[in-house]
Design an enzyme around this catalytic site. Structure first.
Site, PDB file in Angstrom:
ATOM      1  N   GLU A 178      42.499  35.660  30.717  1.00 47.03           N
ATOM      2  CA  GLU A 178      41.605  36.764  29.903  1.00 47.03           C
ATOM      3  C   GLU A 178      41.855  36.801  28.574  1.00 47.03           C
ATOM      4  O   GLU A 178      42.733  37.758  28.204  1.00 47.03           O
ATOM      5  CB  GLU A 178      41.764  37.993  30.736  1.00 47.03           C
ATOM      6  CG  GLU A 178      40.721  39.097  30.175  1.00 47.03           C
ATOM      7  CD  GLU A 178      41.037  40.487  30.823  1.00 47.03           C
ATOM      8  OE1 GLU A 178      41.858  40.572  31.973  1.00 47.03           O
ATOM      9  OE2 GLU A 178      40.389  41.528  30.376  1.00 47.03           O
ATOM     10  N   LYS A 223      38.099  34.875  32.225  1.00 45.95           N
ATOM     11  CA  LYS A 223      37.443  36.107  32.165  1.00 45.95           C
ATOM     12  C   LYS A 223      37.257  36.665  30.720  1.00 45.95           C
ATOM     13  O   LYS A 223      38.159  37.159  30.160  1.00 45.95           O
ATOM     14  CB  LYS A 223      38.664  37.202  32.873  1.00 45.95           C
ATOM     15  CG  LYS A 223      38.158  38.667  32.923  1.00 45.95           C
ATOM     16  CD  LYS A 223      38.935  39.458  33.851  1.00 45.95           C
ATOM     17  CE  LYS A 223      38.669  40.917  33.657  1.00 45.95           C
ATOM     18  NZ  LYS A 223      39.103  41.830  34.405  1.00 45.95           N
ATOM     19  N   SER A 265      34.427  44.373  31.441  1.00 43.53           N
ATOM     20  CA  SER A 265      33.330  45.287  31.155  1.00 43.53           C
ATOM     21  C   SER A 265      33.616  45.790  29.859  1.00 43.53           C
ATOM     22  O   SER A 265      32.852  46.210  29.002  1.00 43.53           O
ATOM     23  CB  SER A 265      32.994  46.346  32.090  1.00 43.53           C
ATOM     24  OG  SER A 265      34.152  47.099  32.418  1.00 43.53           O
ATOM     25  N   GLY A 266      34.881  46.151  29.447  1.00 42.42           N
ATOM     26  CA  GLY A 266      35.500  46.387  27.994  1.00 42.42           C
ATOM     27  C   GLY A 266      35.095  47.468  27.320  1.00 42.42           C
ATOM     28  O   GLY A 266      35.093  47.585  26.114  1.00 42.42           O
ATOM     29  N   GLY A 267      34.288  48.491  28.098  1.00 46.80           N
ATOM     30  CA  GLY A 267      33.976  49.770  27.424  1.00 46.80           C
ATOM     31  C   GLY A 267      32.267  49.906  27.492  1.00 46.80           C
ATOM     32  O   GLY A 267      31.890  50.915  27.036  1.00 46.80           O
ATOM     33  N   ARG A 296      36.332  49.564  34.829  1.00 49.98           N
ATOM     34  CA  ARG A 296      35.621  50.673  34.468  1.00 49.98           C
ATOM     35  C   ARG A 296      34.358  50.562  35.100  1.00 49.98           C
ATOM     36  O   ARG A 296      33.960  51.581  35.499  1.00 49.98           O
ATOM     37  CB  ARG A 296      35.510  51.055  32.955  1.00 49.98           C
ATOM     38  CG  ARG A 296      37.071  51.467  32.496  1.00 49.98           C
ATOM     39  CD  ARG A 296      37.203  51.478  31.102  1.00 49.98           C
ATOM     40  NE  ARG A 296      37.470  50.031  30.491  1.00 49.98           N
ATOM     41  CZ  ARG A 296      37.554  49.663  29.167  1.00 49.98           C
ATOM     42  NH1 ARG A 296      37.622  50.814  28.381  1.00 49.98           N
ATOM     43  NH2 ARG A 296      37.810  48.516  28.895  1.00 49.98           N
TER      44      ARG A 296
HETATM   45  P1  13P Z   1      37.351  46.835  32.354  1.00 50.30           P
HETATM   46  O1  13P Z   1      35.815  45.999  32.781  1.00 50.30           O
HETATM   47  O2  13P Z   1      37.475  48.106  32.242  1.00 50.30           O
HETATM   48  O3  13P Z   1      37.199  46.398  30.772  1.00 50.30           O
HETATM   49  O4  13P Z   1      38.360  45.904  32.880  1.00 50.30           O
HETATM   50  C1  13P Z   1      38.617  44.857  33.223  1.00 50.30           C
HETATM   51  C2  13P Z   1      39.917  44.451  33.134  1.00 50.30           C
HETATM   52  O5  13P Z   1      40.644  43.933  33.891  1.00 50.30           O
HETATM   53  C3  13P Z   1      40.850  44.393  31.812  1.00 50.30           C
HETATM   54  O6  13P Z   1      42.041  43.833  31.762  1.00 50.30           O
END
Ligand code: 13P
Length: 342
Positions: A178, A223, A265-267, A296
């Site tokens: 990721e 990811k 999803s990142g925000g 999130r």
């Molecule tokens: P979000 O989808 O909230 O960004 O989290 C995914 C995640 O695993 C971040 O490391």
């Protein structure tokens, strides 16, 4: 190619399924609990994760759950280990193995990720606890005023991700790799074009380093972030524009033998994350499975509904299952906003 790894990777991106990221560290879950005024205690964290993991039917839409070190060792109130609760629904247990971020010693406004020391030993233990896959998150910060990211920071993060992935494959587990180019945070005034430029460099460095480390591409799951403008940019873009920008870049630079891509999803809001994934999967034949690994965007509403109270568990689970189903439909390009209230 190691067939065991390939099989796990294929299961992680089985048609119509995605991954629940429930691997928030103790400080991070605390920030989410703050939103509902709940104290960040071990019993509260256990109760929250039990609510999510014991959702009936979770295995229909969720292929795997990423847990945190504390979580993978926990059980339901009635004493069933979380690992077996998930396994009984056909859901693969996964584990976050990075130890969070720290300022880059060479560039203090950028980040590196900790956790390579002693990783092979920790992986052995996680495998014995039932983990089938792992996650490591590198964070890339864009700030045009400071000329960030630096090449050196991108290279260091790519090398660490590759070293992590190599250790994980050697332990017989599938690494989720990721590299997150942040859309939120302190700066985030950049355009979608800038996000595309930085993500291209990030992924190019990453795949160079994966090759150098002799990581098998068929046995990893990528990811990434979607190509989106920074949260504070004021730029408005449609799901189709995000899908075009993301898929154009991925077609240009990603190897076709990558089994799957699961987005963070990142925000993004829950609905945005679903709409954007849907728009990409509507674009026709792609070489890789395109799915989700949201934190999130799968949990926000369910957490609010749960609100720390046992009597709200069924309603919170229904909401969580609904989001999982909407994202499942988005992996087929079959999501529509009308289904939200159906
Ligand atoms: P979000 O989808 O909230 O960004 O989290 C995914 C995640 O695993 C971040 O490391």
């Amino acid at each position: 190619m190691n067939n065991k790894l390939k099989k796990i990777a294929e299961q992680m991106v089985a048609p119509g399924k995605g991954i629940l990221a429930a691997d928030e560290s103790t400080p991070t879950i605390g920030k989410h609990f703050d939103k509902i005024g709940l104290e960040n205690t071990k019993p509260n964290r256990q109760a929250y994760r039990e609510m999510l993991f014991s959702t009936s039917g979770i295995g229909q839409y969720i292929s795997g759950v990423i847990m945190y070190d504390e979580t993978i060792r926990q059980s339901t109130a009635s004493g069933n280990g979380f690992v077996s609760v998930l396994q009984n629904e056909g859901v693969l247990p996964g584990i976050k193995v990075d130890e969070g971020t720290a300022p880059d010693p060479n560039s203090p406004n950028e980040k590196i990720t900790k956790g390579l020391n002693g990783l092979p030993e920790r992986l052995k233990e996680y495998a014995s606890l039932g983990a089938k896959f792992t996650k490591w998150r590198a964070v890339i910060t864009i700030d045009e005023n400071q000329n960030l990211p630096t090449d050196e920071n991108l290279r260091r993060n790519a090398q660490d991700l590759a070293q992590y992935a190599k250790f994980v494959q050697e332990a017989g587990l599938v690494p989720i790799v990721e590299p997150e180019v942040l859309m939120d945070g302190k700066y985030s005034t950049h355009s979608i074009e800038k996000c595309a430029e930085v993500t291209e460099k990030t992924l190019n460095y990453l795949f160079e380093e994966l090759k150098n480390a002799e990581v098998e591409t068929e046995g990893i799951i990528l990811k990434p972030n979607m190509i989106v403008p920074g949260e504070n940019s004021g730029q408005k873009v449609s799901p189709d524009e995000i899908a075009q920008a993301t898929i154009t870049l991925f077609r240009k630079i990603l190897p076709e033998n990558l089994p799957g891509i699961v987005f963070l999803s990142g925000g993004q809001s829950e609905i945005e994350a679903t709409e954007n994934l849907n728009a990409m999967n509507k674009m026709g034949e792609l070489p890789w499975r395109l799915s989700f690994s949201y934190g999130r965007a799968l949990q926000d509403s369910a957490l609010k509904i749960w609100n720390g109270k046992q009597e709200n568990v069924p309603a919170a689970q229904a909401k969580f299952l609904h989001r999982a189903k909407m994202n499942s439909l988005a992996t087929f390009g079959k999501y529509s906003p009308d289904l939200e209230n159906a």
